[in-house]
Design a protein around this motif. Structure first.
Motif, short mmCIF file in Angstrom:
data_model
loop_
_atom_site.label_atom_id
_atom_site.label_comp_id
_atom_site.label_asym_id
_atom_site.label_seq_id
_atom_site.Cartn_x
_atom_site.Cartn_y
_atom_site.Cartn_z
N ALA A 76 -2.74 -1.07 -9.36
CA ALA A 76 -3.36 -0.42 -8.20
C ALA A 76 -3.30 1.10 -8.32
N VAL A 77 -2.23 1.61 -8.87
CA VAL A 77 -2.10 3.06 -9.07
C VAL A 77 -3.16 3.54 -10.05
N ARG A 78 -3.35 2.81 -11.13
CA ARG A 78 -4.33 3.22 -12.15
C ARG A 78 -5.75 3.18 -11.63
N LEU A 79 -6.03 2.25 -10.74
CA LEU A 79 -7.38 2.10 -10.22
C LEU A 79 -7.69 3.05 -9.07
N GLY A 80 -6.65 3.66 -8.49
CA GLY A 80 -6.85 4.55 -7.35
C GLY A 80 -6.95 6.00 -7.75
N LYS A 81 -7.00 6.85 -6.73
CA LYS A 81 -7.13 8.29 -6.95
C LYS A 81 -5.74 8.91 -6.98
N SER A 82 -5.64 10.08 -7.65
CA SER A 82 -4.37 10.79 -7.72
C SER A 82 -4.00 11.31 -6.34
N ARG B 165 1.93 6.48 -7.00
CA ARG B 165 0.87 7.37 -7.47
C ARG B 165 1.33 8.83 -7.39
N SER C 98 0.83 -1.21 0.00
CA SER C 98 0.00 0.00 0.00
C SER C 98 0.86 1.25 0.00
N THR D 288 2.31 1.74 -3.46
CA THR D 288 1.27 2.24 -4.36
C THR D 288 1.05 3.73 -4.16
N ARG D 289 1.01 4.16 -2.91
CA ARG D 289 0.80 5.57 -2.60
C ARG D 289 1.94 6.44 -3.17
#
Length: 273
Positions: free
Chosen positions: A260-266, A210, A203, A206-207
């Motif tokens: 996971a980056v693409r599916l999450g928020k900026s 992003r 996680s 991913t953060r």
């Protein structure tokens, strides 16, 4: 004179080791100073940095600590620049550990009237988590990480190079912004190494990834055409497939985090470690 500017936000656990390594550097032609900029800290970063004053003095380094109420890395970089007296500047993350020859090698690399951007040779220490170890291993095989002076955690410019921009802009990716002020022919990498720790766990990776992607997109939006100066080799599908065969676990980890980056928020700014 070489000025080393160290922005430090809540880095009490790291600043001592960073400064200890810095002050045991090989003697630097023309002398050196360190400017620690504690910005918006809620811990003892500034006090622990000040505690290194005698070590700095014994090593022949100039040393000052700025304790800013306001947070924000660009603000810290600008404050450090205003306080620094050296013509050549090194910008160093507070959790980075430099090897003894790095600063002297950078000082020599910057001894030119022509604009120059310099970096050292990065090393990612062994992470505690298996996910981070796999991600780091694959990430280091990608074109950007293999390019000359990638600049993460440490980058340096001479006076002519620093004149390329004014204040650091209020953007996420300050290191990318600076690196792209220079053409590939103006970038050099010295042999000395430095340790740059990578954040632990899926996680957190991913953060941070992003944030990195958001920062690059921000530069592309605010400074059209600047990314073209990167000039890194294009990662073709055959080249990616070869890397995947060489390290299937690393590739799978990198791909999962990318998804996971693409599916999450900026994201805005978040700690790289």
């Amino acid at each position: 004179m070489l000025s080393v500017i160290i922005p430090a936000s809540n880095e009490a656990d790291y600043i001592g080791a960073c400064l200890t390594a810095l002050f045991t550097s090989t003697p630097i032609p023309g002398g050196a100073e360190a400017v620690v900029v504690a910005n918006g800290c809620r811990d003892a970063t500034a006090d622990r940095a000040r505690a290194m004053a005698d070590v700095a003095r014994a090593a022949g380094w100039g040393f000052q600590v700025l304790d800013l109420v306001q947070g924000g890395k660009p603000n810290a970089l600008n404050a450090g620049d205003r306080a620094a007296t050296g013509k050549s500047r090194v910008y160093l993350d507070a959790d980075v550990i430099v090897s003894p020859p790095v600063m002297a090698e950078l000082a020599r690399a910057l001894e030119t009237e022509k604009p120059r951007y310099a970096g050292a040779t990065p090393h990612i220490p062994r992470a505690k988590s298996a996910v981070t170890r796999a991600y780091a291993r694959f990430w280091q095989s990608l074109p950007f990480a293999q390019s000359v002076a990638p600049g993460y955690g440490l980058f340096a410019v001479n006076a002519a190079g620093r004149a390329r921009w004014g204040d650091f802009p209020a953007i996420i990716s300050d290191d990318t912004f600076v690196r792209l002020q220079f053409t590939p022919a103006e970038r050099v990498q010295v042999a000395g190494t430095y340790d740059w720790p990578m954040i632990e766990g899926f996680s957190a990776l991913t953060r941070v990834r992003r944030r990195q992607d958001t920062g690059v997109a921000e530069i592309d939006r605010l400074y059209p055409g600047l990314l073209a100066r990167e000039a890194k080799p294009r990662l073709t599908k055959p080249a990616l497939a070869k890397l995947a065969r060489q390290d299937p676990i690393g590739f799978a980890t990198y791909a999962a985090i990318s998804l996971a980056v693409r599916l999450g928020k900026s994201a805005g700014w978040t700690r790289g470690r």
